[in-house]
Write an enzyme that holds these catalytic residues in place. Structure first.
Site, PDB file in Angstrom:
ATOM      1  CD  GLU A   1      12.047  18.186  -8.358  1.00 11.04           C
ATOM      2  OE1 GLU A   1      11.569  18.491  -9.636  1.00 11.04           O
ATOM      3  OE2 GLU A   1      11.007  16.997  -7.585  1.00 11.04           O
TER       4      GLU A   1
ATOM      5  CD  GLU B   1      17.343  23.717 -18.534  1.00 15.36           C
ATOM      6  OE1 GLU B   1      18.439  23.878 -17.813  1.00 15.36           O
ATOM      7  OE2 GLU B   1      16.257  24.204 -17.861  1.00 15.36           O
TER       8      GLU B   1
ATOM      9  CE  LYS C   1      25.984  25.057  -2.669  1.00 15.28           C
ATOM     10  NZ  LYS C   1      25.580  26.460  -3.545  1.00 15.28           N
TER      11      LYS C   1
ATOM     12  CB  CYS D   1      12.886  24.036 -14.309  1.00 16.64           C
ATOM     13  SG  CYS D   1      11.700  24.388 -12.722  1.00 16.64           S
TER      14      CYS D   1
END
Ligand code: NAD
Length: 488
Positions: free
Chosen positions: A252, A383, A179, A286
């Site tokens: 991840e 983040e 997906k 990331c």
């Protein structure tokens, strides 16, 4: 890559789901996909729901035993898949640039990254080990497929992640239901068209859909492993949902990567690399540098150079000549970065450059450098995933290392120095699954990659990554005495 015809036009192509080897138009709701550089809808894709998921899982389960039984067919299919991606690279890169907003050159790089990942995975050798119990038995340690893999992908590097997860899952004998993110499903559905040509029916299934479909995948009893790349918050809920059926998970997740500039670094030498590693894909990586710690002796010089580079950045649409930085991919992400910078300002942070959205259509935010912040300011502690970098000063290296390690994350980190041996020594004291000296970010097909602490579970890429898509099984075979031994 051959030159591509720049195109930001609305596409009339039909993008379909891939289920059981057939490209299928799903009647009913559709997802509008906007180009982040303009904010305008340029494509529509089907919005798959749980009924399509059931069909895809059934097809994947049916296809899995035959697929697992023929390693040479698997290699051949993957090599064909790699060649098809290469042949269709121009179209894939165009669609990717359009839906994600990244400069065309970056989208082309990602497309070739996808080819490399698939090809490396096709050619990887997975050895079977044996352990001897003399006079008794030989035990064979075999890496066998887990079954059906659900692969869930975010929006920042959707094509390479989809290609990688498809390759890794299928190489070792699993089948897969993938997906993409609802923000960037288009290039992935073009990839699905190629998968339909390369793989037997049911081995690769691709379903565009929203978060609800993702939730359905993590709870589905017909799925054995969830390979997820995305935010830590969603990673946590996936781990909780997977517990119901004890699915395997590869996660991840996000990070808050620190880079430390040592007192011996040359500001002129390190500034371009620091800027690139912090602002690539507008900071939506990331592994991008998210906090920069600079020794006081180099601090002013490094800040000055970063500001100059930021001010020279060419913001623009993916297909513009000379563009070096695109928009944020979603309006929500642009607003989040803006809110973090406003908060930084309110608590006394100095915005050295940028600090505002750009007056033009699309989701642009100016590259921003902020100084004079404490480590507990949200722009430092969280983040940001965007083009706003906090630059922090330190006097004592031990203190800088402690501050760099002082987050719940552990994705990656880097050290910048003129003395590589010293850099390696300092880097080993940092928490991160990937550490670098004088560079930061980048995923290679042959190097395992993943996070410590709350940045994830398991690894992707390299042999360690491939093995994460397998179960370890042992088979003990009695070693019967030979005829001579019986005669004695
Ligand atoms: P996200 O977590 O919001 O979404 C990722 C995917 O998960 C999407 O396909 C989404 O539809 C799906 N999803 C959302 N809720 C779900 C649920 N409850 N169950 C199952 N699926 C669900 O992430 P994003 O905003 O698309 O991407 C940005 C984040 O991804 C950042 O935090 C970034 O650090 C992280 N990221 C990590 C890596 C890595 O390899 N470590 C790489 C790229 C991005």
């Amino acid at each position: 890559m051959p030159p591509t015809a720049p195109s930001a036009a609305v596409t009339t192509a039909r993008f379909r789901a891939l289920i059981g080897g057939a490209l299928i138009d799903i009647p009913g709701a559709r997802i509008d996909v906007a180009a982040p550089a303009t904010g305008e809808v340029f494509a529509q894709v089907p919005d798959c729901v749980l009924a399509e998921l059931d069909r895809a899982v059934t097809a994947a389960r049916r296809a899995q035993p035959a697929w697992a039984a023929d390693e040479s067919a698997r290699r051949t299919a993957l090599l064909r898949f790699a060649s098809l991606i290469e042949e269709n690279a121009a179209r894939l890169a165009n669609l990717l640039a359009q839906e994600n907003g990244k400069p065309l050159r970056a989208a082309q790089g990602e497309t070739f990254g996808a080819v490399e990942h698939v090809r490396w995975t096709a050619e990887a050798e997975i050895a079977t080990q044996t352990v001897d119990h003399p006079g008794r038995e030989q035990v064979v340690l075999e890496h066998v497929p887990v079954g059906v893999v659900a692969a869930i992908v975010p929006w920042n590097a959707p094509l390479v992640m989809a290609a990688h997860k498809i390759a890794a899952a299928t190489r070792v004998g699993n089948t897969v239901v993938l997906k993409p993110s609802p923000f960037t499903p288009v290039a992935t559905l073009a990839l699905a068209e190629l998968a339909a040509q390369a793989f037997p029916p049911g081995v690769v299934n691709v379903l565009p859909g929203g978060d609800e479909l993702g939730r359905g995948m993590t709870a589905h009893p017909g799925i054995d492993l969830v390979s997820f790349t995305g935010s830590a918050a969603v990673g946590r809920s996936i781990m909780a949902a997977a517990a119901g059926t004890l699915k395997r998970v590869i996660l991840e997740l996000g990070g808050n990567d620190a880079a430390i500039v040592l007192d011996d670094a040359d500001p002129d030498a390190v500034a371009p690399g620091l800027f690139f590693s912090s602002f690539l894909l507008s900071g939506q990586v990331c592994q991008a540098i998210k906090r920069l710690y600079v020794h006081r002796s180099q601090y002013d010089a490094v800040v000055e150079r970063l500001v100059a580079i930021a001010e020279a950045a060419q913001l623009g649409e993916p297909f513009d000549e000379g563009v070096t930085m695109g928009p944020l991919t979603t309006p929500a992400q642009r607003d989040r970065v803006a809110a973090l910078v406003e908060d930084a300002r309110a608590r006394g942070g100095r915005v050295r450059t940028g600090g505002h959205a750009v007056e033009r259509p699309g989701y642009f935010y100016a590259p921003t450098i902020v100084t004079d912040l404490d480590d507990d300011a949200p722009l430092v502690a969280e983040e940001q995933f965007g083009p706003a970098l906090p630059v922090l000063v330190y006097d004592d290296l031990d203190d800088a290392i402690e501050r760099a390690n002082g987050t719940p994350y552990g994705l990656s980190a880097s050290v910048w120095t003129s003395d590589v041996a010293r850099g390696a020594e300092v880097a080993r004291r940092l928490v991160g699954g990937s550490l670098w000296i004088n560079r930061h970010a980048g995923v290679d097909a042959d190097i395992p990659f993943g996070g410590m602490r709350q940045s994830g579970l398991g690894r992707e890429s390299g042999l360690a990554g491939l093995l994460g898509y397998t179960e370890l099984r042992t088979l003990a075979v009695p070693t019967l005495p030979t005829t001579e031994e019986v005669a004695r």
